[in-house]
Design an enzyme around this catalytic site. Sequence first.
Site, PDB file in Angstrom:
ATOM      1  N   HIS A 179       0.829  -1.210   0.000  1.00  0.00           N
ATOM      2  CA  HIS A 179       0.000   0.000   0.000  1.00  0.00           C
ATOM      3  C   HIS A 179       0.859   1.254   0.000  1.00  0.00           C
ATOM      4  CE1 HIS A 179      -3.208  -2.855   1.399  1.00  0.00           C
ATOM      5  NE2 HIS A 179      -3.860  -2.155   0.487  1.00  0.00           N
ATOM      6  N   ASN A 180       1.486   1.498  -1.136  1.00  0.00           N
ATOM      7  CA  ASN A 180       2.345   2.674  -1.284  1.00  0.00           C
ATOM      8  C   ASN A 180       1.914   3.446  -2.542  1.00  0.00           C
ATOM      9  OD1 ASN A 180       3.485   1.267  -3.534  1.00  0.00           O
ATOM     10  ND2 ASN A 180       4.747   0.084  -2.080  1.00  0.00           N
ATOM     11  N   ALA A 181       2.670   4.487  -2.878  1.00  0.00           N
ATOM     12  CA  ALA A 181       2.262   5.356  -3.997  1.00  0.00           C
ATOM     13  C   ALA A 181       2.329   4.646  -5.343  1.00  0.00           C
ATOM     14  CB  ALA A 181       3.137   6.612  -4.020  1.00  0.00           C
TER      15      ALA A 181
HETATM   16 ZN    ZN Z   1      -5.812  -0.155  -2.952  1.00  0.00          ZN
END
Ligand code: ZN
Length: 455
Positions: A179-181
């Site tokens: 869950h990162n950029a």
């Molecule tokens: Zn997502």
Amino acid sequence: MAACRSSVMTAHVYISTSIFLLCLSAADGRLNTGHAGVLLVERRGSYPLIDLRILKSKFKSLNVEVEAGRRKVKRQLSFQRYCHASRLLRGSVPHTPGSLHLLDDDYLGQAAHMLSKVGTWNFDIFLFDRLTNGHSLVTLMCHLFNVYGLVHHFQLDMVKLHRFLGMVQEDYHSQNPYHNAVHAADVTQAMYCYLKEPKLAEQLSPLDVFLGLMAAAAHDVDHPGVNQPFLIKTRHHLASLYQNTSVLESHHWRSTVGMLRESRLLSHLPADVSQDMEQRLGSLILATDISRQNEFLSTFREHLDNQDLDLQLASHRHFILQIALKCADVCNPCRVWEMSRQWSERVCEEFYRQGDLERKFDMEISPLCNQQADSVPAIQTGFISYIVEPLFEEWHRFTEPSPLSRTMMGHLHKNKARWSRLRHAHTPSDTQTHSQAEEPEPEGGGGEGEGEDIP
Ligand SMILES: [Zn+2]
């Protein structure tokens, strides 16, 4: 990376939809009126991540915790960003050698070349992120806003737009494996592909496109790398703020609203218009709560069975945008194997990290988070069977089906079969790592339509 971990064992466990729903996001998440009415603009932040060092004392001596300690816990468990504010893009600190502006021209040239193919399904977001020096989300969004003429249409101030996008990108946690950029950029690129679907493209208004892209870019902002059940059992203040319902999604939405207001991106619009946009963004982002999967899927199925979707209606277009964003969010197994595998390993690594923390602090290990019991292939085959496949089968039907949809289904079926083979190739005594155990791709790794430009 999960591939680097040893002793990934096969767990012949039955993984049901309910376990996935429980694991990925607990509780039946619906936008209740209390949430919609919250006008509090949350303080956003990326650091510190949840600091588990203090949980021990919180659990073991909860009853004797003094007020000062409680304050400390609250402060440390919030996603504050005092030390990591978006200073660079706000201009309060000078650009550093890592800045996009100082990138080698070759890199920028290659990134620009990639953007010319941003609508193709085999777009390599990992490569694009490297070429843009970690600025894939900002670069992609600016490009897509220009492609659609959104800057002109909504009379957006480019400085404010850059400030907003920079804040969004920076508030993703780069230390999260999944869950990162880059995940946000990947979802945005997929969303762009879906917005271009012939069935949809002609019907969408500039506002639909604007909200679809914005929701995709911000849908997981400030994700702490742990799931909702974890926030609930550690009594995180966000869990109580949102009454244990769609906790993360509500936080992503309210954080986005906070950044919109802080950047003043929409401040030139009438108040009722910008408030309506905020609400619709919320409705899109909250739809990504995986615990609402069945609710959306059965409504979608019903519309398709009755053939009563009228894309002239704004409400029906909004519903399809919700479905498109949900598809984009879980489309990893529909990508070409090499990219799909990387995402799978990343998401499992994030689960395992949560499991490691839970084990370390004598908490019950959440479903799918036990590296000793839940192998990557087992998690992925369950995820594909119970979440991804049912959703994409309906999306396939909705697109009637389109060339892109056929391509995605081709990858999905091949990837599922491959995870299934890998799952059964493992034995409990297997000491190989996942990568070592990996079998060669029999057909060169591609699915049908691989490499083709999706119109
Ligand atoms: Zn997502």
